[in-house]
Motif scaffolding. Structure first.
Motif, PDB file in Angstrom:
ATOM      1  N   SER A  69     -48.794-100.107  -7.937  1.00 11.68           N
ATOM      2  CA  SER A  69     -49.009 -98.781  -8.543  1.00 11.68           C
ATOM      3  C   SER A  69     -47.739 -97.954  -8.534  1.00 11.68           C
ATOM      4  CB  SER A  69     -50.097 -98.015  -7.787  1.00 11.68           C
ATOM      5  OG  SER A  69     -51.367 -98.490  -8.124  1.00 11.68           O
ATOM      6  N   TYR A  70     -47.012 -98.047  -7.420  1.00  9.90           N
ATOM      7  CA  TYR A  70     -45.790 -97.268  -7.206  1.00  9.90           C
ATOM      8  C   TYR A  70     -44.751 -98.183  -6.586  1.00  9.90           C
ATOM      9  CZ  TYR A  70     -49.426 -93.661  -7.313  1.00  9.90           C
ATOM     10  OH  TYR A  70     -50.503 -92.887  -7.664  1.00  9.90           O
ATOM     11  N   LYS A  71     -43.511 -97.670  -6.449  1.00  3.21           N
ATOM     12  CA  LYS A  71     -42.505 -98.477  -5.758  1.00  3.21           C
ATOM     13  C   LYS A  71     -42.859 -98.602  -4.274  1.00  3.21           C
ATOM     14  CE  LYS A  71     -39.181 -94.799  -4.868  1.00  3.21           C
ATOM     15  NZ  LYS A  71     -37.869 -94.261  -5.026  1.00  3.21           N
ATOM     16  N   GLU A  72     -43.660 -97.657  -3.746  1.00  2.00           N
ATOM     17  CA  GLU A  72     -44.137 -97.714  -2.363  1.00  2.00           C
ATOM     18  C   GLU A  72     -45.533 -98.344  -2.334  1.00  2.00           C
ATOM     19  OE1 GLU A  72     -41.877 -93.943  -3.275  1.00  2.00           O
ATOM     20  OE2 GLU A  72     -43.718 -94.826  -4.042  1.00  2.00           O
ATOM     21  N   PRO A  73     -45.940 -98.869  -1.169  1.00  2.00           N
ATOM     22  CA  PRO A  73     -47.331 -99.303  -1.048  1.00  2.00           C
ATOM     23  C   PRO A  73     -48.250 -98.085  -1.153  1.00  2.00           C
ATOM     24  CG  PRO A  73     -46.217 -99.427   1.082  1.00  2.00           C
ATOM     25  CD  PRO A  73     -45.184 -99.050   0.059  1.00  2.00           C
ATOM     26  N   SER A  74     -49.529 -98.352  -1.402  1.00  2.00           N
ATOM     27  CA  SER A  74     -50.463 -97.262  -1.645  1.00  2.00           C
ATOM     28  C   SER A  74     -51.837 -97.579  -1.073  1.00  2.00           C
ATOM     29  CB  SER A  74     -50.577 -97.041  -3.156  1.00  2.00           C
ATOM     30  OG  SER A  74     -51.401 -95.939  -3.440  1.00  2.00           O
ATOM     31  N   ILE A  75     -52.562 -96.531  -0.756  1.00  2.00           N
ATOM     32  CA  ILE A  75     -53.972 -96.631  -0.369  1.00  2.00           C
ATOM     33  C   ILE A  75     -54.759 -95.906  -1.448  1.00  2.00           C
ATOM     34  CG2 ILE A  75     -55.727 -96.008   1.339  1.00  2.00           C
ATOM     35  CD1 ILE A  75     -53.507 -95.923   3.445  1.00  2.00           C
ATOM     36  N   GLY A  76     -55.772 -96.554  -1.968  1.00  2.00           N
ATOM     37  CA  GLY A  76     -56.571 -95.926  -3.010  1.00  2.00           C
ATOM     38  C   GLY A  76     -58.027 -96.330  -2.922  1.00  2.00           C
ATOM     39  N   ARG A  77     -58.826 -95.761  -3.832  1.00  2.00           N
ATOM     40  CA  ARG A  77     -60.261 -96.029  -3.896  1.00  2.00           C
ATOM     41  C   ARG A  77     -60.925 -95.797  -2.530  1.00  2.00           C
ATOM     42  NH1 ARG A  77     -58.684 -96.606  -8.777  1.00  2.00           N
ATOM     43  NH2 ARG A  77     -59.673 -98.096 -10.191  1.00  2.00           N
ATOM     44  N   VAL A  78     -60.430 -94.778  -1.812  1.00  2.00           N
ATOM     45  CA  VAL A  78     -60.947 -94.465  -0.479  1.00  2.00           C
ATOM     46  C   VAL A  78     -62.327 -93.843  -0.632  1.00  2.00           C
ATOM     47  CG1 VAL A  78     -60.565 -93.080   1.605  1.00  2.00           C
ATOM     48  CG2 VAL A  78     -58.612 -94.127   0.414  1.00  2.00           C
ATOM     49  N   LEU A  79     -63.311 -94.435   0.021  1.00  2.00           N
ATOM     50  CA  LEU A  79     -64.664 -93.909  -0.085  1.00  2.00           C
ATOM     51  C   LEU A  79     -65.484 -94.190   1.165  1.00  2.00           C
ATOM     52  CD1 LEU A  79     -67.110 -96.233  -0.592  1.00  2.00           C
ATOM     53  CD2 LEU A  79     -65.792 -96.548  -2.667  1.00  2.00           C
ATOM     54  N   VAL A  80     -66.484 -93.336   1.360  1.00  2.00           N
ATOM     55  CA  VAL A  80     -67.539 -93.571   2.332  1.00  2.00           C
ATOM     56  C   VAL A  80     -68.844 -93.380   1.569  1.00  2.00           C
ATOM     57  CG1 VAL A  80     -68.648 -92.823   4.478  1.00  2.00           C
ATOM     58  CG2 VAL A  80     -66.151 -92.789   4.294  1.00  2.00           C
ATOM     59  N   LYS A  81     -69.698 -94.382   1.630  1.00  2.00           N
ATOM     60  CA  LYS A  81     -70.991 -94.307   0.945  1.00  2.00           C
ATOM     61  C   LYS A  81     -71.756 -93.082   1.462  1.00  2.00           C
ATOM     62  CE  LYS A  81     -74.640 -97.385  -0.547  1.00  2.00           C
ATOM     63  NZ  LYS A  81     -75.016 -98.778  -0.655  1.00  2.00           N
ATOM     64  N   GLU A  82     -72.442 -92.385   0.570  1.00  2.00           N
ATOM     65  CA  GLU A  82     -73.040 -91.090   0.873  1.00  2.00           C
ATOM     66  C   GLU A  82     -73.836 -91.070   2.183  1.00  2.00           C
ATOM     67  OE1 GLU A  82     -75.155 -87.452  -1.507  1.00  2.00           O
ATOM     68  OE2 GLU A  82     -75.617 -89.500  -2.166  1.00  2.00           O
ATOM     69  N   LYS A  83     -74.673 -92.043   2.411  1.00  2.00           N
ATOM     70  CA  LYS A  83     -75.527 -91.996   3.609  1.00  2.00           C
ATOM     71  C   LYS A  83     -74.768 -92.242   4.914  1.00  2.00           C
ATOM     72  CE  LYS A  83     -77.396 -96.724   3.397  1.00  2.00           C
ATOM     73  NZ  LYS A  83     -78.644 -97.481   3.203  1.00  2.00           N
ATOM     74  N   TYR A  84     -73.488 -92.622   4.826  1.00  2.00           N
ATOM     75  CA  TYR A  84     -72.677 -92.861   6.031  1.00  2.00           C
ATOM     76  C   TYR A  84     -71.639 -91.758   6.261  1.00  2.00           C
ATOM     77  CZ  TYR A  84     -74.746 -97.499   5.903  1.00  2.00           C
ATOM     78  OH  TYR A  84     -75.644 -98.544   5.903  1.00  2.00           O
ATOM     79  N   ARG A  85     -71.646 -90.734   5.427  1.00  2.00           N
ATOM     80  CA  ARG A  85     -70.657 -89.667   5.565  1.00  2.00           C
ATOM     81  C   ARG A  85     -70.950 -88.823   6.813  1.00  2.00           C
ATOM     82  NH1 ARG A  85     -70.666 -88.433  -0.882  1.00  2.00           N
ATOM     83  NH2 ARG A  85     -69.712 -90.417  -1.421  1.00  2.00           N
TER      84      ARG A  85
END
Length: 151
Positions: A69-85
């Motif tokens: 995605s970028y010249k640096e590594p990346s973290i994406g699509r970060v999620l917690v399913k609603e019932k575990y928030r």
């Protein structure tokens, strides 16, 4: 039964991949009412970090190496399913993702594209905004960078 896993694309079973894509679509497309191309081709190059609880994906992040995605590594699509928030899974997810990028890939810098309302959350890990707020698929976003996450 709870467990954290990190797997490359080729290590994922078809069932695991289906679960991941299902929960990502549930959160990013349906819950956020944002039609966009969720399956974007980057999964093939990613490591997939997720927590299973009661046989389902409760939390997930996609770890992308530098140059995808970028010249640096990346973290994406970060999620917690609603019932575990509200259980601290998001913080644990980011910590584990950063540890993987540092320990496995030997990288210090990490770049992310974050939803604007999460600026303080990511800031708590040392990420700093490097852009003004902009719209991506109708949602306010900001690019952020972490220079060194070894502390």
């Amino acid at each position: 039964m709870m467990s954290w896993k990190v797997k490359s694309f080729t290590e994922l079973s078809t069932h695991e991949l289906y679960e991941i894509l299902q929960v990502r679509t549930e959160v990013f497309v349906v819950e956020q009412e944002c039609p966009y191309l969720e399956v974007d081709g980057k999964d093939l190059h990613a490591h997939h970090l997720y927590k299973e609880e009661n046989g389902e994906v409760a939390a997930y992040a996609r770890l992308l190496p530098a140059g995808v995605s970028y010249k640096e590594p990346s973290i994406g699509r970060v999620l917690v399913k609603e019932k575990y928030r509200g259980r601290g899974f998001a913080s644990e997810l980011v910590k584990r993702g950063l540890a993987f990028i540092h320990d496995e890939w030997g990288e210090q810098k990490v770049k992310i594209q974050a939803q604007e309302y999460l600026r303080e959350f990511y800031g708590s890990f040392g990420f700093k905004a490097i852009t003004e707020t902009y719209l991506e698929d109708g949602i306010p976003h900001i690019d952020m960078i972490l220079q060194d996450h070894t502390n």
